[in-house]
Design a protein around this motif. Structure first.
Motif, PDB file in Angstrom:
ATOM      1  N   PHE A 163       0.837  -1.200   0.000  1.00 26.82           N
ATOM      2  CA  PHE A 163       0.000   0.000   0.000  1.00 26.82           C
ATOM      3  C   PHE A 163       0.874   1.253   0.000  1.00 26.82           C
ATOM      4  CE2 PHE A 163      -2.621  -3.310   2.031  1.00 26.82           C
ATOM      5  CZ  PHE A 163      -3.727  -3.263   1.206  1.00 26.82           C
ATOM      6  N   ALA A 164       1.959   1.238   0.778  1.00 23.32           N
ATOM      7  CA  ALA A 164       2.850   2.401   0.837  1.00 23.32           C
ATOM      8  C   ALA A 164       3.640   2.558  -0.451  1.00 23.32           C
ATOM      9  CB  ALA A 164       3.801   2.261   2.030  1.00 23.32           C
ATOM     10  N   LEU A 165       4.164   1.457  -1.000  1.00 20.56           N
ATOM     11  CA  LEU A 165       4.995   1.556  -2.199  1.00 20.56           C
ATOM     12  C   LEU A 165       4.178   1.961  -3.421  1.00 20.56           C
ATOM     13  CD1 LEU A 165       7.496  -1.437  -1.908  1.00 20.56           C
ATOM     14  CD2 LEU A 165       7.664   0.886  -1.020  1.00 20.56           C
ATOM     15  N   TYR A 166       2.996   1.403  -3.581  1.00 21.54           N
ATOM     16  CA  TYR A 166       2.160   1.791  -4.716  1.00 21.54           C
ATOM     17  C   TYR A 166       1.720   3.252  -4.596  1.00 21.54           C
ATOM     18  CZ  TYR A 166       1.782  -2.780  -6.936  1.00 21.54           C
ATOM     19  OH  TYR A 166       2.064  -3.944  -7.620  1.00 21.54           O
ATOM     20  N   ALA A 167       1.408   3.697  -3.390  1.00 23.21           N
ATOM     21  CA  ALA A 167       1.011   5.089  -3.210  1.00 23.21           C
ATOM     22  C   ALA A 167       2.178   6.028  -3.522  1.00 23.21           C
ATOM     23  CB  ALA A 167       0.525   5.307  -1.774  1.00 23.21           C
ATOM     24  N   ALA A 168       3.379   5.682  -3.052  1.00 26.27           N
ATOM     25  CA  ALA A 168       4.550   6.522  -3.327  1.00 26.27           C
ATOM     26  C   ALA A 168       4.870   6.545  -4.813  1.00 26.27           C
ATOM     27  CB  ALA A 168       5.754   5.999  -2.534  1.00 26.27           C
ATOM     28  N   GLY A 169       4.780   5.394  -5.474  1.00 22.61           N
ATOM     29  CA  GLY A 169       5.056   5.345  -6.904  1.00 22.61           C
ATOM     30  C   GLY A 169       4.033   6.104  -7.720  1.00 22.61           C
ATOM     31  N   ARG A 170       2.773   6.056  -7.297  1.00 24.74           N
ATOM     32  CA  ARG A 170       1.718   6.742  -8.039  1.00 24.74           C
ATOM     33  C   ARG A 170       1.832   8.252  -7.894  1.00 24.74           C
ATOM     34  NH1 ARG A 170      -1.929   4.001  -6.082  1.00 24.74           N
ATOM     35  NH2 ARG A 170      -2.585   5.364  -4.377  1.00 24.74           N
ATOM     36  N   ARG A 171       2.201   8.721  -6.711  1.00 25.64           N
ATOM     37  CA  ARG A 171       2.247  10.161  -6.473  1.00 25.64           C
ATOM     38  C   ARG A 171       3.577  10.782  -6.880  1.00 25.64           C
ATOM     39  NH1 ARG A 171      -1.639  12.586  -3.525  1.00 25.64           N
ATOM     40  NH2 ARG A 171      -3.268  11.268  -2.606  1.00 25.64           N
ATOM     41  N   LEU A 172       4.686  10.081  -6.652  1.00 20.98           N
ATOM     42  CA  LEU A 172       6.007  10.675  -6.850  1.00 20.98           C
ATOM     43  C   LEU A 172       6.851   9.949  -7.883  1.00 20.98           C
ATOM     44  CD1 LEU A 172       6.812  11.335  -3.075  1.00 20.98           C
ATOM     45  CD2 LEU A 172       5.933  12.969  -4.750  1.00 20.98           C
ATOM     46  N   GLY A 173       6.261   8.938  -8.538  1.00 27.33           N
ATOM     47  CA  GLY A 173       6.988   8.248  -9.585  1.00 27.33           C
ATOM     48  C   GLY A 173       8.097   7.353  -9.045  1.00 27.33           C
ATOM     49  N   PHE A 193       7.680  -7.820  -7.108  1.00 27.17           N
ATOM     50  CA  PHE A 193       6.449  -7.748  -7.901  1.00 27.17           C
ATOM     51  C   PHE A 193       5.894  -6.334  -8.024  1.00 27.17           C
ATOM     52  CE2 PHE A 193       6.542 -12.250  -6.751  1.00 27.17           C
ATOM     53  CZ  PHE A 193       6.363 -12.804  -8.006  1.00 27.17           C
ATOM     54  N   SER A 194       6.281  -5.431  -7.127  1.00 35.33           N
ATOM     55  CA  SER A 194       5.844  -4.041  -7.302  1.00 35.33           C
ATOM     56  C   SER A 194       6.856  -3.249  -8.117  1.00 35.33           C
ATOM     57  CB  SER A 194       5.633  -3.363  -5.942  1.00 35.33           C
ATOM     58  OG  SER A 194       6.859  -3.205  -5.246  1.00 35.33           O
ATOM     59  N   GLY A 195       8.133  -3.662  -8.074  1.00 32.69           N
ATOM     60  CA  GLY A 195       9.170  -2.895  -8.737  1.00 32.69           C
ATOM     61  C   GLY A 195       9.363  -3.182 -10.202  1.00 32.69           C
ATOM     62  N   TRP A 196       9.111  -4.420 -10.620  1.00 30.97           N
ATOM     63  CA  TRP A 196       9.450  -4.739 -12.011  1.00 30.97           C
ATOM     64  C   TRP A 196       8.552  -4.012 -12.999  1.00 30.97           C
ATOM     65  CZ3 TRP A 196       6.427  -6.976 -15.759  1.00 30.97           C
ATOM     66  CH2 TRP A 196       5.252  -7.601 -15.360  1.00 30.97           C
ATOM     67  N   ARG A 197       7.312  -3.769 -12.642  1.00 28.98           N
ATOM     68  CA  ARG A 197       6.406  -3.069 -13.554  1.00 28.98           C
ATOM     69  C   ARG A 197       6.754  -1.584 -13.644  1.00 28.98           C
ATOM     70  NH1 ARG A 197       1.462  -2.588 -12.320  1.00 28.98           N
ATOM     71  NH2 ARG A 197       0.462  -3.076 -14.317  1.00 28.98           N
ATOM     72  N   LEU A 198       7.288  -1.030 -12.553  1.00 27.78           N
ATOM     73  CA  LEU A 198       7.622   0.386 -12.531  1.00 27.78           C
ATOM     74  C   LEU A 198       9.021   0.656 -13.072  1.00 27.78           C
ATOM     75  CD1 LEU A 198       6.729   3.246 -11.563  1.00 27.78           C
ATOM     76  CD2 LEU A 198       7.835   2.704  -9.375  1.00 27.78           C
ATOM     77  N   LEU A 199       9.970  -0.224 -12.724  1.00 29.61           N
ATOM     78  CA  LEU A 199      11.373   0.026 -13.045  1.00 29.61           C
ATOM     79  C   LEU A 199      11.894  -0.757 -14.230  1.00 29.61           C
ATOM     80  CD1 LEU A 199      12.815  -0.149  -9.408  1.00 29.61           C
ATOM     81  CD2 LEU A 199      12.036   1.881 -10.623  1.00 29.61           C
ATOM     82  N   GLY A 200      11.310  -1.924 -14.483  1.00 31.10           N
ATOM     83  CA  GLY A 200      11.903  -2.842 -15.440  1.00 31.10           C
ATOM     84  C   GLY A 200      12.940  -3.713 -14.740  1.00 31.10           C
TER      85      GLY A 200
END
Length: 448
Positions: free
Chosen positions: A206-216, A249-256
């Protein structure tokens, strides 16, 4: 012209309008989680929420309304609960302690209406934003508090709670012996409830997805590093595995994959640095290396006595193959199945309290019947995910990942039939079902 809206309840001609859920349901769920440092109050919120929900939800359902939950979300939430609860009930009839097992099963019925409440909390866009965002904020605050404890030696939040407890009752949250014996970062949960690492790791999506959505990417990296330090210092190696899965599983979609490999390389370096700086982390790293000895005693040392516990669990499965020794009956059955009876265990005196592994816990306490029902629940949850559209998966992804890493079978675990960890797991199941199926059957919207 038809327009598919991903976060707006779809309308069709003659439809009764968008589902509103309960406006106060997200606040109720967040209050329950925020009060985990005070288990008695958290349990009170759960029970009161269940009592209110059982009237409002059932009454609404009987009126034919689906304004609180979609039919699919209602069904999946209930099915996941019964996949958890029916094994507990069936195991009680010839349990080691039948009276206690029946009391546990009867008491756990309170979870069902509370799960309906949790699913309703994420049944609409506003509720999801509030609930998932609120969980991210709670994890963020607890992480900052734990980092302050790592720097100063005191958790500001726990200090405040403990001071309030002293003022109310004249005694603190924990005994002097528990405070003196703490060997890891305890954070807001305190030195008498050393579950901080596991809780933070399980709820970190929940924290990582929220941080990625708001701050990339930058936000995700900062949040991942902060949470990672807390998870490592909190000491539980099971939480390290859980958090590694979350990062994967949260990082590969955002970072590659290439950038994610860099994240894991940095994480390994940080683990070494923390091992040098913290004697507790260093001791756990050294203990882990004992598994390389290929010696039975070395493996048991590396696993903190888990192999002995797992041997006892296997014995219980052989003796009670159909419905186990009863939910929460592991401690009573352990002495007769202890493979090293009479020897001092790695954890000290007394029997093991549970199997420390989800498959062995389910098999030993609820038998093959229980395992089949748990697997049926997993299959139905996976089927719902498989047949959901892209928008549904995206809105449910944080809850899905949190639930998946919590029950990941190749790890050690807390007791899933305990009040705390069972409540956390069922809450994640309800958030998953409610967010994934919130708009099932409502994809059409007509704009003329």
């Amino acid at each position: 012209m038809t327009n598919a809206a991903t976060e707006t309840p779809a309308l069709s001609a003659g439809s009764p309008g968008p589902r509103q859920g309960w406006r106060w349901a997200p606040a109720w769920i967040l209050a329950y989680v925020a009060l985990w440092p005070a288990p008695g109050y958290a349990e009170g919120v759960l029970v009161l929420g269940a009592l209110v929900a059982i009237f409002k939800l059932v009454a609404s359902r009987f009126r034919g309304g689906t304004e609180l939950l979609s039919t699919q979300a209602w069904a999946l939430t209930s099915v996941l609960f019964f996949a958890y609860w029916l094994p507990e009930l069936v195991s009680a009839f010839d349990a080691v302690d039948p009276a206690r097992a029946l009391r546990e099963a009867a008491g756990d019925l309170r979870y069902l209406p509370f799960l309906w409440l949790a699913a309703s909390a994420v049944a609409n866009p506003r509720g999801r934003r509030t609930t998932f965002g609120g969980l991210a904020v709670i994890i963020g605050i607890w992480t900052i508090d734990a980092l302050l404890q790592a720097l100063s030696g005191t958790s500001p939040l726990f200090f405040g709670i403990d001071t309030l407890k002293h003022a109310i009752s004249g005694r603190g949250m924990c005994s002097a012996a528990e405070i003196a014996g703490v060997d890891r970062l305890s954070g807001v949960l305190g030195p008498c409830n050393l579950k901080l690492g596991l809780v933070i790791a399980s709820l970190s999506p929940f924290a990582l997805y929220a941080a990625g959505r708001r701050l990339g990417i930058a936000g995700w990296l900062i949040a991942a590093a902060a949470v990672g330090v807390v998870v490592v210092l909190a000491g539980s190696r099971a939480s390290w595995i859980t958090y590694a899965l979350v990062l994967l599983f949260s990082g590969w979609r955002l970072l590659g994959w290439k950038k994610l490999l860099g994240v894991f390389a940095f994480g390994a370096l940080m683990l070494v640095v923390l091992g040098i700086a913290s004697s507790n982390v260093r001791e756990r790293l050294v203990r882990t290396t004992h598994v390389l000895t290929a010696d039975e005693q070395g493996v048991d040392t590396a696993l903190s006595g888990r192999s002995r516990i797992w041997g006892a669990a296997a014995c219980m499965v052989r003796r009670h193959p159909f419905n186990g020794v009863g939910a929460r009956g592991f401690r009573e059955a352990f002495p007769t199945c202890d493979p090293q009876r009479g020897e001092i265990a790695q954890w000290g005196e007394g029997p093991a309290l549970h199997a420390h592994q989800i498959v062995l816990e389910v098999l030993s306490e609820t038998g093959a019947f229980g395992l089949l029902l748990w697997l049926a629940g997993v299959a139905l949850a996976w089927r719902a995910w498989r047949f959901a559209d892209h928008a549904a998966r995206e809105r449910a992804r944080p809850a899905m990942l949190a639930l998946a890493v919590t029950v990941f079978p190749l790890n050690t675990h807390l007791a899933f039939y305990s009040t705390f960890w069972g409540g956390l797991t069922l809450l994640l199941a309800a958030l998953y079902a409610g967010s994934l199926l919130a708009m099932a059957g409502e994809r059409r919207r007509i704009d003329d």
